[in-house]
Design an enzyme around this catalytic site. Structure first.
Site, PDB file in Angstrom:
ATOM      1  N   ARG A 132       0.837  -1.204   0.000  1.00  0.00           N
ATOM      2  CA  ARG A 132       0.000   0.000   0.000  1.00  0.00           C
ATOM      3  C   ARG A 132       0.873   1.256   0.000  1.00  0.00           C
ATOM      4  NH1 ARG A 132      -4.504   0.154   4.484  1.00  0.00           N
ATOM      5  NH2 ARG A 132      -2.742   0.778   5.774  1.00  0.00           N
TER       6      ARG A 132
ATOM      7  N   LYS B  91      -2.697   6.427   1.424  1.00  0.00           N
ATOM      8  CA  LYS B  91      -2.465   6.896   2.796  1.00  0.00           C
ATOM      9  C   LYS B  91      -1.560   8.124   2.772  1.00  0.00           C
ATOM     10  CE  LYS B  91      -2.348   4.593   7.260  1.00  0.00           C
ATOM     11  NZ  LYS B  91      -3.535   5.252   7.785  1.00  0.00           N
TER      12      LYS B  91
ATOM     13  N   GLU C 100     -16.215   6.096   4.709  1.00  0.00           N
ATOM     14  CA  GLU C 100     -15.466   5.540   5.835  1.00  0.00           C
ATOM     15  C   GLU C 100     -15.352   6.575   6.943  1.00  0.00           C
ATOM     16  OE1 GLU C 100     -11.280   4.752   5.402  1.00  0.00           O
ATOM     17  OE2 GLU C 100     -11.158   5.975   3.613  1.00  0.00           O
TER      18      GLU C 100
END
Ligand code: PLP
Ligand code: COI
Length: 342
Positions: free
Chosen positions: A82, A184, A220
């Site tokens: 990620r 992220k 989210e």
């Protein structure tokens, strides 16, 4: 070996300095060999890309003392992947997976005395991050980058551990379609601070963000994905290209299906159907699985399990099974889920 100055059972989710951190530099597009250092500070040029245009990303993962006394890390290869995906989107040279995993191993070993003992429900949180470190003034990517991975012992992210939290639907949006919601990047968190401040001032622990285009679907929370349980005990999670692909959520879906035998579904979830679910939880590395007791919307308060203080049975079972796997008490669905370090 164990650090005797730490009250393991009363740790919050706060920064504390541990002994060693791993650092590496990237120059001319090439990551140089990293090393462990003691200095927790960084000196940078005032015009470094991280300061001017927020060219920065991070990851979060945890090391635990397993039941057999070994120190283990949960699925670090997925964090490495990620982070590489995030780098690509932010024009940062991709950090090689082997280097990420080497940094994890070296930092955990060097700070082994800070890994909370088995049975304390605390863990050693690992925070890898990359910053654009060379000066820029026109809007452009940096030429040099600094990678660092530090560690700190932590307890639960939300006060009260497995006690249900109250959250509210935010009036702000977290991420745009075709934006950066699925990586992220630090910028996704900077923009959530004001919404988080407003939520906390009203007594809510977190925000539920909706899709920015229609404000109809559940996306989210500021620092975790959602997981819902239907009244007939199916596990449902939101499908969206603008949410972070949570490693905890992806793992839970496998655990729910393959170990616990639940039907699972990833699909778009409308806000106006949330009141039909029996249970709700937030999932993530820091959050683990935090049961949600109440969601405040403009129209009404949605209460789960008929009582906002009760943890639903399926969320509880998922929590116990996931934590059991992470602590080596339950066999994982695949051998590479739990990586032994020491
Ligand atoms: N969503 C956001 C916005 C997060 O910050 C996190 C935390 O990393 C998650 C979801 C959960 O992801 P993971 O389970 O990989 O920690
Ligand atoms: C994590 O769960 O590791 C995160 O990075 C989320 C953050 C809100 C602490």
């Amino acid at each position: 070996m164990e650090n005797t100055n730490i009250d393991w059972s009363n740790l919050g989710f706060n920064y504390s300095k541990t002994d060693k951190r791993y650092v590496a530099t990237c120059k001319n597009g090439k990551w140089e060999k990293g090393k462990l250092i003691e200095d927790e500070t960084i000196t940078l040029n005032e015009s470094a890309g991280v300061f001017q245009y927020a060219q920065t990303c991070f990851e979060g993962l945890k090391a635990y003392t397993a039941k057999n006394g070994k120190v283990v890390v949960f699925r670090p290869d997925l964090n490495a992947k990620r982070m590489a995906d995030t780098c690509k989107r932010l024009c940062i040279p991709e950090l090689p997976k082997e280097m990420f995993l080497d940094a994890v191993e070296q930092v955990v070993k060097a700070n082994a005395s800070y890994v909370p003992p088995f049975g304390t429900s605390a863990s050693l949180y690992l925070r890898p991050f990359i910053i654009g470190s060379s000066p820029v003034i026109g809007v452009q990517a940096c030429e040099e980058y600094h990678f660092r991975l530090f560690a700190l012992p932590v307890g639960s992210y939300f006060k009260g551990g497995l006690a249900p939290i109250k959250i509210m639907v935010s009036d702000f949006d977290r991420a745009a379609p075709n934006g950066t919601g699925d990586i992220k990047a630090g910028l996704n968190y900077a923009m959530s601070l004001y919404a988080s401040k407003l939520a906390k001032a009203q007594g809510y622990a977190e925000n539920m963000f909706l899709d920015a285009k229609t404000r109809t679907y559940v996306e989210e929370a500021g620092g975790a994905n959602f997981i819902f349980v239907t009244k007939d005990k199916k596990i449902v999670t939101p499908k969206s290209d603008s949410i972070l692909p949570s490693i905890t959520r992806r793992s839970l879906l496998v655990v729910a299906k393959e170990i616990l035998g639940y039907e699972v579904e990833e699909r778009k979830i409308r806000l106006d159907e949330v009141e039909n679910f029996a249970e709700c939880g937030l999932c993530g590395t820091a959050a683990v699985i935090s049961p949600v007791g109440l969601i405040h919307t403009k129209e009404k308060d949605i209460i789960f399990n008929g009582d906002e203080t009760v943890v639903g049975p399926v969320i509880k079972e998922l929590y116990k099974t996931l934590v059991g796997i992470q602590l080596g008490e339950i066999d994982p669905p695949a051998d590479d889920w739990v990586r032994e370090i020491v």
